[in-house]
Write a protein that holds these residues in place. Sequence first.
Motif, PDB file in Angstrom:
ATOM      1  N   ASP A 179      46.241   8.592 -15.940  1.00 15.62           N
ATOM      2  CA  ASP A 179      45.097   7.729 -16.223  1.00 15.62           C
ATOM      3  C   ASP A 179      44.003   8.565 -16.876  1.00 15.62           C
ATOM      4  OD1 ASP A 179      43.022   5.924 -16.236  1.00 15.62           O
ATOM      5  OD2 ASP A 179      43.255   5.332 -14.141  1.00 15.62           O
ATOM      6  N   LYS A 210      40.740   8.492 -20.338  1.00 12.79           N
ATOM      7  CA  LYS A 210      40.034   7.739 -21.371  1.00 12.79           C
ATOM      8  C   LYS A 210      40.091   8.475 -22.703  1.00 12.79           C
ATOM      9  CE  LYS A 210      36.855   5.215 -18.376  1.00 12.79           C
ATOM     10  NZ  LYS A 210      35.435   4.882 -18.076  1.00 12.79           N
ATOM     11  N   CYS A 242      47.025  -0.086 -22.285  1.00 16.13           N
ATOM     12  CA  CYS A 242      46.083   0.487 -23.242  1.00 16.13           C
ATOM     13  C   CYS A 242      45.388  -0.630 -24.000  1.00 16.13           C
ATOM     14  CB  CYS A 242      46.802   1.418 -24.214  1.00 16.13           C
ATOM     15  SG  CYS A 242      48.071   0.601 -25.210  1.00 16.13           S
ATOM     16  N   THR A 288      45.863   0.383 -30.096  1.00 15.08           N
ATOM     17  CA  THR A 288      45.945   1.817 -29.817  1.00 15.08           C
ATOM     18  C   THR A 288      47.169   2.395 -30.516  1.00 15.08           C
ATOM     19  OG1 THR A 288      44.880   1.574 -27.666  1.00 15.08           O
ATOM     20  CG2 THR A 288      46.152   3.580 -28.023  1.00 15.08           C
ATOM     21  N   ASP A 320      36.488   5.594 -25.580  1.00 16.91           N
ATOM     22  CA  ASP A 320      36.458   5.436 -24.129  1.00 16.91           C
ATOM     23  C   ASP A 320      37.453   4.403 -23.622  1.00 16.91           C
ATOM     24  OD1 ASP A 320      34.602   7.407 -23.576  1.00 16.91           O
ATOM     25  OD2 ASP A 320      32.901   6.059 -23.806  1.00 16.91           O
ATOM     26  N   GLY A 321      38.370   4.010 -24.489  1.00 17.62           N
ATOM     27  CA  GLY A 321      39.425   3.110 -24.048  1.00 17.62           C
ATOM     28  C   GLY A 321      40.288   3.788 -22.994  1.00 17.62           C
ATOM     29  N   GLU A 322      40.718   3.042 -21.990  1.00 15.63           N
ATOM     30  CA  GLU A 322      41.471   3.623 -20.878  1.00 15.63           C
ATOM     31  C   GLU A 322      42.964   3.520 -21.132  1.00 15.63           C
ATOM     32  OE1 GLU A 322      41.493   3.635 -15.999  1.00 15.63           O
ATOM     33  OE2 GLU A 322      40.770   1.855 -17.056  1.00 15.63           O
ATOM     34  N   LYS A 356      46.628   4.067 -19.215  1.00 19.28           N
ATOM     35  CA  LYS A 356      47.335   4.211 -17.941  1.00 19.28           C
ATOM     36  C   LYS A 356      48.824   4.245 -18.247  1.00 19.28           C
ATOM     37  CE  LYS A 356      46.100   2.173 -14.181  1.00 19.28           C
ATOM     38  NZ  LYS A 356      45.764   1.160 -13.134  1.00 19.28           N
TER      39      LYS A 356
END
Length: 633
Positions: A532, A534, A564, A568, A617-619, A621
């Motif tokens: 996980d 960013k 995501c 992305t 700052d997109g996360e 996982k």
Amino acid sequence: MRLLSLLCASLLLFAFPSPASAQKNRNKKAAKRPNILWLFAEDTSPWMGCYGDPINRDQTPHIDSLAQRGVRFSRAYAPAPVCSPCRSAMMAGMNQIRFGAHEHRSSRGPVQIELPENVRLLPQLVKDSGYFTFNLGKDDYNYAWDQAATYSWQNKRRGNLDWDKIKSNQPFFGQIQTAGGKNNTSNFPAERKTDPATVAVPADYPQNQLYRETVAQHYDAIRKDDDFIGTVLQGLEEHGLTDNTIVVYFSDHGANNLVRHKQMVTEGGLHVPLIIAGPSPYVPSPSVRDDLVNLLDLSATTLAWAGVNQPKWFEGQNLFDEIVVPRVFVAAAKDRMDHTIDRVRSLRTDRFRYTRNYKTDRILLQPQYRDGRPFLQNLHDLFQSGELSPKLTQIYFGERPEEELYDVVADPAQINNLADSSKYSDELQRHRKLLADWLAKGDAGEDEEPLGELAYQASGHKWGEGVNPEYELVREDNDGDGLSDEWERINDRDPSDGKLLFTFDCGGWQTEGWTATDPVIGNIAGQLGYLDFKLADGKATIQRTGLNLDPKSNQGLVMIKLQCPSKTKVVLISQTEASTVAQPSMVNTADATTVYFPVKWKKPITELTLSFEGKSDGEIKIDSIQIESIAGR
């Protein structure tokens, strides 16, 4: 000349008394000193009537009687949340991290830890001053030590107390180990058992029947221990020892069946009962002390009672000195617990608890020796089914933060981490400095254990098999997938298939060796089951080295399951005969994305890199990374 010789002989006799005379003087001095008896309980939280606990009101009469005629310390803390480091520290008079006694169950195998030069254990110091010293029950010290020099009498099976032997060897410094929270209560009288419906489960545990029963059992264990303590106090009285014996009741750490008590540097894990009763002038009039106390203070106080000068290495202070300077904080440390490797440092000030986590590639609740017990299985079941609350999910299975700060007056269960709150930034800075200053005096835990100790602790013990990355240093990876054969076996994977597979579901090594190439990305270990992180400035790259994958076993599709933001871009780079970029295909579902990279590797794969580009700052996982044959798709 004859007169001079006689004069010299007289002076020699005066300066150096005969051995018999010296022993007589020691015996005379010793006769004036008090007996000291430690009632050292295992795994016990301060849930007694005298501590204001409503469930055990009138249920712990013997412990309460000590408090009524002595001094009860309301804020006493252990130096470690597990037995052997705590006991090792108390015997040496200094925190376990100062001299290498911090790893639980050390010196049990071929690697032995030696005490620093000239350091002698507390009972030996007292014994050398003329006391009879004894220990009945466990010792559990993490170093090599001279038992004969330390104890006049030792019996690891407590059995029936030999009061005639104790009485005939005064003054004595004795330890009687009690089962405390480890008491088996299955046959405890039904009419005396705690009704689970009446207990309050601490807020950091599931509020269900199983945990009500777990909490109730700890109350019963304390009640059973109180019965035993009653027999000890009765023995003192019947043998005329009460008036000249200081009795100390305390525990080595918190409740054993509550997983955020024992083995955790929390209030639950470190806050322990401490009650001292005895004759004047050694123990003041009955009172309650609310100052912060370290159990190492008990070690120092015991020396003072025995009339022994405190060595320079002692870290405690005499609790009943003429001038007692209240502590600003009490500190504690957590390192390897059984086979579970960690490094955590924590301190408690008047209102706050600050904790520093050094190994953030593993979740907070690591695999451990209690994994098969119902209360821990229940936590995992609730987490897997999605029924565990978000708060409990975070404190057990969430990403491990580097820092934790809690207002333990308002939040005793330590649910709300304030470390990221701007409101508490000054407190955070203050506590950082306090901890840094304390650690500057020495922290043997900065370095990893010797390879021989890691090899001994890794596997084959009743308390479990290690899954932390440190153990990979002493294990072999014969199929080249970057994970040792032993690690794969323990985690129910095939250690011989040689196939690319990372699932991030081992809480003791959450990253499985993947790292971020840029420190700005931070910790990539997410909650259990995920990587996980960013996208800092819209980009991030992670990497896995240490591979030697056979290309024949890894043809087809590299499949990456992740979450995501839309749009992305994901790129896979493999280090083989040349850098190659595979063109992925993406399959999206409501809550996840699967990316497929077709690969036709010809040489062994030694390194993999994944790069991401997208929303700032997109996360990201990542659920898993694995090879899948085209035929199997």
